[in-house]
Design a protein around this motif. Sequence first.
Motif, PDB file in Angstrom:
ATOM      1  N   SER A   1       0.942  -1.256  -0.090  1.00  0.00           N
ATOM      2  CA  SER A   1      -0.234  -0.364  -0.072  1.00  0.00           C
ATOM      3  C   SER A   1       0.998   1.419  -0.241  1.00  0.00           C
ATOM      4  N   ALA A   2       2.333   1.173   0.083  1.00  0.00           N
ATOM      5  CA  ALA A   2       2.772   2.110   0.400  1.00  0.00           C
ATOM      6  C   ALA A   2       2.875   2.741  -1.605  1.00  0.00           C
ATOM      7  N   ARG A   3       3.314   3.586  -1.707  1.00  0.00           N
ATOM      8  CA  ARG A   3       3.439   4.760  -2.882  1.00  0.00           C
ATOM      9  C   ARG A   3       3.987   5.411  -3.209  1.00  0.00           C
ATOM     10  N   VAL A   4       4.487   5.526  -4.308  1.00  0.00           N
ATOM     11  CA  VAL A   4       5.128   6.473  -4.935  1.00  0.00           C
ATOM     12  C   VAL A   4       4.290   7.634  -5.868  1.00  0.00           C
ATOM     13  N   ILE A   5       3.959   8.867  -5.862  1.00  0.00           N
ATOM     14  CA  ILE A   5       3.422   9.315  -6.835  1.00  0.00           C
ATOM     15  C   ILE A   5       4.450  10.462  -7.277  1.00  0.00           C
TER      16      ILE A   5
ATOM     17  N   THR B   1      -8.758  10.442  -9.036  1.00  0.00           N
ATOM     18  CA  THR B   1      -9.321   9.992 -10.395  1.00  0.00           C
ATOM     19  C   THR B   1      -9.316  11.433 -11.166  1.00  0.00           C
ATOM     20  N   LEU B   2      -8.375  12.017 -11.395  1.00  0.00           N
ATOM     21  CA  LEU B   2      -7.733  12.870 -12.569  1.00  0.00           C
ATOM     22  C   LEU B   2      -6.483  12.137 -12.705  1.00  0.00           C
ATOM     23  N   ALA B   3      -5.585  12.084 -11.796  1.00  0.00           N
ATOM     24  CA  ALA B   3      -4.481  11.636 -11.886  1.00  0.00           C
ATOM     25  C   ALA B   3      -4.567  10.217 -12.923  1.00  0.00           C
ATOM     26  N   LEU B   4      -6.004   9.220 -12.072  1.00  0.00           N
ATOM     27  CA  LEU B   4      -5.697   8.090 -13.404  1.00  0.00           C
ATOM     28  C   LEU B   4      -6.521   8.310 -14.840  1.00  0.00           C
ATOM     29  N   ALA B   5      -7.682  10.016 -14.712  1.00  0.00           N
ATOM     30  CA  ALA B   5      -7.804  10.270 -16.465  1.00  0.00           C
ATOM     31  C   ALA B   5      -6.129  10.297 -16.795  1.00  0.00           C
ATOM     32  N   GLY B   6      -5.324  10.543 -16.492  1.00  0.00           N
ATOM     33  CA  GLY B   6      -3.902  11.367 -17.155  1.00  0.00           C
ATOM     34  C   GLY B   6      -3.328  10.331 -17.193  1.00  0.00           C
ATOM     35  N   GLY B   7      -3.413   9.689 -16.855  1.00  0.00           N
ATOM     36  CA  GLY B   7      -2.597   8.048 -17.030  1.00  0.00           C
ATOM     37  C   GLY B   7      -1.382   7.308 -15.968  1.00  0.00           C
ATOM     38  N   SER B   8      -1.277   8.308 -14.915  1.00  0.00           N
ATOM     39  CA  SER B   8      -0.636   8.661 -13.355  1.00  0.00           C
ATOM     40  C   SER B   8      -1.132   7.074 -12.474  1.00  0.00           C
TER      41      SER B   8
END
Length: 102
Positions: free
Chosen positions: A16-20, A95-102
């Motif tokens: 569950s640790a993430r790099v953004i 949601t915006l990150a997913l839509a932007g391909g992140s």
Amino acid sequence: MVGSAEETCLAKTATSARVIALDRTTAAALRAHRERQRREREQGGPSHGDGGFVFTGPNGDPLNPDRLTRLFRDLIAEHGPPPVRLHDLRHGAATLALAGGS
């Protein structure tokens, strides 16, 4: 992840640790904020906390999450946008990150 102002803990699981990814504007704003905090620590002396938190009080200790929620609610009421919870912004950003391909 912060459970309360008095407690910090690691992510729930190793997966569950993430790099953004951050855009340049956000990264620059965070660097400028970190520099302001560094100057505050220097001025505050040895009693000034430095736990590496982004949101801190005047003494460098982490802010209580409820304080941020109250402040956000007050800002929403003062400036009149549609009612939204602070937590809702997290979902909107994801949601915006997913839509932007992140």
